[in-house]
Design a protein around this motif. Structure first.
Motif, PDB file in Angstrom:
ATOM      1  N   TYR A 158       0.815  -1.211   0.000  1.00 13.73           N
ATOM      2  CA  TYR A 158       0.000   0.000   0.000  1.00 13.73           C
ATOM      3  C   TYR A 158       0.850   1.263   0.000  1.00 13.73           C
ATOM      4  O   TYR A 158       0.333   2.366  -0.121  1.00 13.73           O
ATOM      5  CB  TYR A 158      -1.030  -0.013   1.128  1.00 13.73           C
ATOM      6  N   THR A 159       2.195   1.132   0.089  1.00 16.34           N
ATOM      7  CA  THR A 159       3.036   2.338   0.007  1.00 16.34           C
ATOM      8  C   THR A 159       3.229   2.730  -1.452  1.00 16.34           C
ATOM      9  O   THR A 159       4.334   2.681  -1.990  1.00 16.34           O
ATOM     10  CB  THR A 159       4.402   2.102   0.688  1.00 16.34           C
ATOM     11  N   SER A 160       2.137   3.047  -2.102  1.00 18.73           N
ATOM     12  CA  SER A 160       2.158   3.592  -3.456  1.00 18.73           C
ATOM     13  C   SER A 160       1.214   4.773  -3.414  1.00 18.73           C
ATOM     14  O   SER A 160       0.197   4.722  -2.738  1.00 18.73           O
ATOM     15  CB  SER A 160       1.623   2.578  -4.469  1.00 18.73           C
ATOM     16  N   THR A 161       1.547   5.840  -4.120  1.00 16.72           N
ATOM     17  CA  THR A 161       0.669   7.001  -4.106  1.00 16.72           C
ATOM     18  C   THR A 161       0.589   7.597  -5.500  1.00 16.72           C
ATOM     19  O   THR A 161       1.292   7.164  -6.414  1.00 16.72           O
ATOM     20  CB  THR A 161       1.118   8.035  -3.050  1.00 16.72           C
ATOM     21  N   VAL A 162      -0.292   8.577  -5.667  1.00 19.68           N
ATOM     22  CA  VAL A 162      -0.493   9.204  -6.971  1.00 19.68           C
ATOM     23  C   VAL A 162      -0.339  10.709  -6.815  1.00 19.68           C
ATOM     24  O   VAL A 162      -0.863  11.305  -5.877  1.00 19.68           O
ATOM     25  CB  VAL A 162      -1.894   8.878  -7.537  1.00 19.68           C
ATOM     26  N   VAL A 163       0.412  11.337  -7.732  1.00 17.82           N
ATOM     27  CA  VAL A 163       0.634  12.785  -7.695  1.00 17.82           C
ATOM     28  C   VAL A 163       0.232  13.367  -9.049  1.00 17.82           C
ATOM     29  O   VAL A 163       0.611  12.830 -10.087  1.00 17.82           O
ATOM     30  CB  VAL A 163       2.132  13.096  -7.432  1.00 17.82           C
ATOM     31  N   ILE A 164      -0.559  14.438  -9.034  1.00 19.98           N
ATOM     32  CA  ILE A 164      -0.914  15.127 -10.284  1.00 19.98           C
ATOM     33  C   ILE A 164       0.248  16.048 -10.671  1.00 19.98           C
ATOM     34  O   ILE A 164       0.637  16.924  -9.905  1.00 19.98           O
ATOM     35  CB  ILE A 164      -2.208  15.965 -10.124  1.00 19.98           C
ATOM     36  N   ASP A 165       0.818  15.835 -11.870  1.00 16.56           N
ATOM     37  CA  ASP A 165       1.940  16.659 -12.328  1.00 16.56           C
ATOM     38  C   ASP A 165       1.456  17.866 -13.126  1.00 16.56           C
ATOM     39  O   ASP A 165       2.039  18.940 -13.076  1.00 16.56           O
ATOM     40  CB  ASP A 165       2.876  15.823 -13.216  1.00 16.56           C
ATOM     41  N   LYS A 166       0.377  17.668 -13.892  1.00 17.39           N
ATOM     42  CA  LYS A 166      -0.101  18.753 -14.748  1.00 17.39           C
ATOM     43  C   LYS A 166      -1.613  18.647 -14.906  1.00 17.39           C
ATOM     44  O   LYS A 166      -2.155  17.543 -15.022  1.00 17.39           O
ATOM     45  CB  LYS A 166       0.574  18.642 -16.126  1.00 17.39           C
ATOM     46  N   TRP A 167      -2.308  19.775 -14.886  1.00 16.51           N
ATOM     47  CA  TRP A 167      -3.766  19.799 -15.048  1.00 16.51           C
ATOM     48  C   TRP A 167      -4.115  21.020 -15.878  1.00 16.51           C
ATOM     49  O   TRP A 167      -3.878  22.150 -15.475  1.00 16.51           O
ATOM     50  CB  TRP A 167      -4.420  19.896 -13.667  1.00 16.51           C
TER      51      TRP A 167
END
Length: 302
Positions: free
Chosen positions: A217-226
């Motif tokens: 579960y040590t995985s995450t998501v980051v928005i780089d561009k929107w």
């Protein structure tokens, strides 16, 4: 207090309600059912919810503001786990009412640890969830009696979060516990979270659903561009993992798994945002991010 609800003419009620319990008892499913739309991700993987998520539902004169919490972590070794437990304690200090969610007919050591951490000065409603999985209802009576001996619960509510009638009944039970005061949000608000935040959560849900138990579960998501271009949203996001092996697991053979994660997330985002979405996903390795307080802040963990 002169705030009255437009339809009923009754004084407005509004309160903060925490949803707590060990991982995997159905807290996020319950929150989504109460709000009437998905605001929290669900997955069979324990520990999917990491952020305090507020869901809002206004019915007649009452506004229910639900706070989902991460399942309490009983191992405190990683910075991520310590951070999650801080979040839960912070939530409990602020609320008017606590919903303590357990699986109907079951109460284990992890449930007991959560119960021990609940504040004594707040009303706690016992939610016996997954009632549809109990084959012999007669067995529930002795279980409920044993639960009543553990704490003076304000209410006992056996239910299935997936049944609309059960959710409607729960609202009626909870309403009297809300203080008489003005609403915190507009009548049609569903969550205080941004579209950007909901996008990261939906990508993370698809990630966990499609990798099964293989991925820690040590995985995450980051928005780089929107970027918003009229009705189209262009979103570029990174899935952050701790090891190269995890990266290969997510990409899959010939990139098939990553494509599927992206495709399912895009479809759900288009439905949620009522418009077209162009979604680009990358996988990055950042070893030890879950143990690093600075990385946690960068990735949005308060």
């Amino acid at each position: 207090m002169n705030d009255t609800a437009p339809e009923s003419g009754l004084p407005q009620r509004c309160g903060l309600i925490a949803i707590v319990g060990r991982p995997n008892v159905g807290k996020s499913t319950l929150l989504n059912a109460l709000v009437g739309q998905k605001v929290s991700i669900t997955s069979d993987k324990a520990q999917t919810t990491r952020h305090r998520i507020t869901g809002v539902r206004t019915l007649d004169e009452a506004q229910f503001v639900f706070v989902d919490t991460p399942g309490f972590q009983t191992k405190h070794n990683a910075a991520l786990n310590r951070n999650l437990n801080r979040t839960v304690h912070g939530v409990l200090a602020d609320v008017d009412l606590v919903l303590f969610v357990v699986e109907a007919g079951r109460f284990g050591l992890d449930d007991a640890k959560v119960l021990a951490l609940l504040p004594e000065n707040k009303p706690v409603v016992l939610i016996a969830n997954k009632l549809d999985a109990v084959h012999r209802r007669a067995e529930l009576a002795p279980w409920l009696k044993s639960m009543a001996e553990r704490r003076n619960f304000a209410e006992f509510v056996p239910l299935s979060a997936r049944k609309e009638a059960d959710v409607t009944r729960l609202f009626k039970i909870l309403k009297p516990y809300l203080p008489e005061q003005g609403w915190f949000y507009d009548e049609d608000a569903l969550t205080d979270r941004s579209e950007r935040f909901l996008a990261t959560e939906i990508i993370r849900e698809k990630l966990f659903r499609l990798t099964g138990d293989e991925l820690p579960y040590t995985s995450t998501v980051v928005i780089d561009k929107w970027e918003d271009e009229g009705e189209l949203r262009r979103i570029s996001a990174s899935i952050v993992v701790e090891r190269d092996a995890h990266k290969g697991m997510i990409i899959g053979q010939g990139g098939e798994r990553l494509k599927r994660i992206g495709s399912e997330a895009r479809q759900e985002l288009e439905h949620l945002m009522d418009g077209r979405v162009f979604l680009e996903l990358w996988v990055k390795v950042r070893s030890g991010w879950a143990d690093n307080e600075e990385h946690l802040r960068t990735y949005g963990y308060e």
